[in-house]
Design a protein around this motif. Structure first.
Motif, PDB file in Angstrom:
ATOM      1  N   THR A  39       0.834  -1.191   0.000  1.00  0.00           N
ATOM      2  CA  THR A  39       0.000   0.000   0.000  1.00  0.00           C
ATOM      3  C   THR A  39       0.873   1.246   0.000  1.00  0.00           C
ATOM      4  N   GLU A  93     -14.316   9.718  -4.898  1.00  0.00           N
ATOM      5  CA  GLU A  93     -13.428   8.829  -4.151  1.00  0.00           C
ATOM      6  C   GLU A  93     -14.274   7.899  -3.273  1.00  0.00           C
ATOM      7  N   ARG A  94     -13.977   6.606  -3.359  1.00  0.00           N
ATOM      8  CA  ARG A  94     -14.662   5.627  -2.511  1.00  0.00           C
ATOM      9  C   ARG A  94     -13.825   5.442  -1.255  1.00  0.00           C
ATOM     10  N   ASP A  95     -14.413   4.962  -0.183  1.00  0.00           N
ATOM     11  CA  ASP A  95     -13.680   4.916   1.089  1.00  0.00           C
ATOM     12  C   ASP A  95     -12.644   3.794   1.157  1.00  0.00           C
ATOM     13  N   ASP A  96     -12.464   3.035   0.085  1.00  0.00           N
ATOM     14  CA  ASP A  96     -11.352   2.070   0.051  1.00  0.00           C
ATOM     15  C   ASP A  96     -10.187   2.611  -0.785  1.00  0.00           C
ATOM     16  N   GLY A  97     -10.247   3.893  -1.181  1.00  0.00           N
ATOM     17  CA  GLY A  97      -9.150   4.488  -1.940  1.00  0.00           C
ATOM     18  C   GLY A  97      -9.366   4.465  -3.444  1.00  0.00           C
ATOM     19  N   PHE A  98     -10.410   3.806  -3.889  1.00  0.00           N
ATOM     20  CA  PHE A  98     -10.782   3.781  -5.312  1.00  0.00           C
ATOM     21  C   PHE A  98     -11.183   5.190  -5.731  1.00  0.00           C
ATOM     22  N   ILE A  99     -10.697   5.620  -6.898  1.00  0.00           N
ATOM     23  CA  ILE A  99     -11.015   6.979  -7.328  1.00  0.00           C
ATOM     24  C   ILE A  99     -11.286   7.012  -8.837  1.00  0.00           C
ATOM     25  N   ILE A 100     -12.275   7.773  -9.219  1.00  0.00           N
ATOM     26  CA  ILE A 100     -12.573   7.959 -10.640  1.00  0.00           C
ATOM     27  C   ILE A 100     -12.919   9.431 -10.893  1.00  0.00           C
TER      28      ILE A 100
END
Lengths: 258, 258
Positions: free
Chosen positions: A3, A47-54
């Motif tokens: 990470t 941004e999603r709360d698992d670090g995923f971003i678009i």
């Protein structure tokens, strides 16, 4: 892979900073609008709360009618009487209906978005969908468009929103809501796994919007497949009249129960 | 305004996750390329270490020559002989030169980017700019385009890169590097203040790229105004031949000293 949390070499212990709580969606639509409402002016970052971003080009919020997904065009074509555009954004659906002679009110929770939509000529109130102001009258048509069913959030919140809309619905009112009808993308499988581990139901993502130094609060966004609509409507004053599909989109038409 | 660090109400103590260290730029260019290399397919998300975030459409990395900034067109028009395209990305500059009959080698540090550029027909080596492989020969022209001077980073790194390129430069070689010539935007003033507090020089931003679940390492990106070029070239084997401007861009032409 590891990470990416480590401070880079030579960083002299510099902490990473967090963004500032604000109205990023309002800022993005403002920038896009002031640039002329076209492409390449401003981008919505999610941004999603698992670090995923678009990200996506905010120009889509200003697109003319003929460039919308078919499902949004159907909804606007079928609107009747007085219309409440729920989560109106920059007002593309509401403004199209205004042009064709409808009386339209928009509602959005973002102060910046409300300002932009008003400058474009739409009558808009700033409010949470569950806290509509007194005295706005009754509506024959409700629009919940632009993957609008996602804004319904958890089943509890969906029912609270649908109840609040029913309170200002004229007899026989229709609600048009659209969403995506696609298989779970592979990159969401690990998220669903994490949801399950922390006791969260399937199909919800916790996201926030970001723009420059601003971030919104985290909120729940729902991935509601058409097959879940009946369950969500249970116990509400709305019944499912039809679900129609075009490409990856679906349009659900709800009708206020007599 | 408060910082958006708190766990949302009802989150049941769910931790925020960090993205995974990987090759986000490669992933973005891959997605854009596989979608046809146009707009709205993939977006480059750039995060600064103070939480500032921006995005842009990755389609620009595939744009045809007539859509490039004027400065990039000038550089490609003036290239002579054998060309090294430094930080070649998807290869738009290198491929244009290949078409006009030049021998071109691209170099990029991202494995994913190298694959995409190769599939598009460019000869590319994967390497850091300071660690070019043996046996690649000498070059008459170096391209450092697409706000390319930003990739020079700190003055120390800039000198290391310029020295490495001089090692493979033919006599009289030219280097074309472009950058932005704009006043410091208001939203960077607080960042410069933070830079100063932590003893970092003015004009550098620590950034990383993000895409979906991936993040790159943090790295230093330079905002080099034309007036700083002389200072950066001091002690290197390159001299500044000219600086030309078009809109917000400048093109610097460097020449290998005799």
């Amino acid at each position: 892979m590891t990470t990416a949390t480590s401070t880079p070499a030579g960083a002299a212990g510099a902490p990473g900073h967090e963004p500032v709580l604000g109205d990023p969606f309002g800022a993005v639509l403002r920038r896009c609008w002031e640039g002329g409402g076209g492409r390449d002016l401003a981008f919505e970052v999610v941004e999603r709360d698992d670090g995923f971003i678009i990200a996506q080009d905010a120009g889509k919020y200003f697109e003319p009618r003929d460039q919308w997904p078919q499902t949004e065009q159907w909804a606007v074509e079928r609107a009747q009487g007085r219309v409440l555009d729920v989560g109106c954004g920059a007002g593309r659906h509401g403004l199209a209906l205004l042009e064709s002679g409808h009386e339209v009110l928009g509602v959005d929770s973002s102060p910046g978005v409300v300002e932009v939509a008003r400058e474009r000529g739409l009558d808009v109130v700033q409010a949470e969908f569950t806290g509509l102001p007194e005295g706005i009258g009754r509506f024959d048509t409700f629009l919940l468009l632009g993957n609008g069913t996602g804004l319904l959030g958890t089943p509890e919140r969906a029912r609270a929103i649908l109840d609040a809309l029913a309170e200002v619905a004229a007899p026989g009112a229709l609600l048009f809501g659209d969403g995506l009808d696609v298989p779970t993308p592979p990159d969401r499988l690990s998220y669903e796994q994490w949801n399950s581990e922390r006791g969260r139901p399937e199909g919800f993502v916790r996201i926030r919007l970001r723009d420059r130094l601003l971030a919104s609060d985290w909120f729940e966004y729902a991935m509601i497949p058409p097959s879940d609509l009946d369950r969500i409507l249970e116990g509400t004053r709305w019944e499912l009249k039809s679900v129609e599909k075009s490409a990856v989109h679906y349009l659900a038409t709800l009708r206020l129960r007599d």
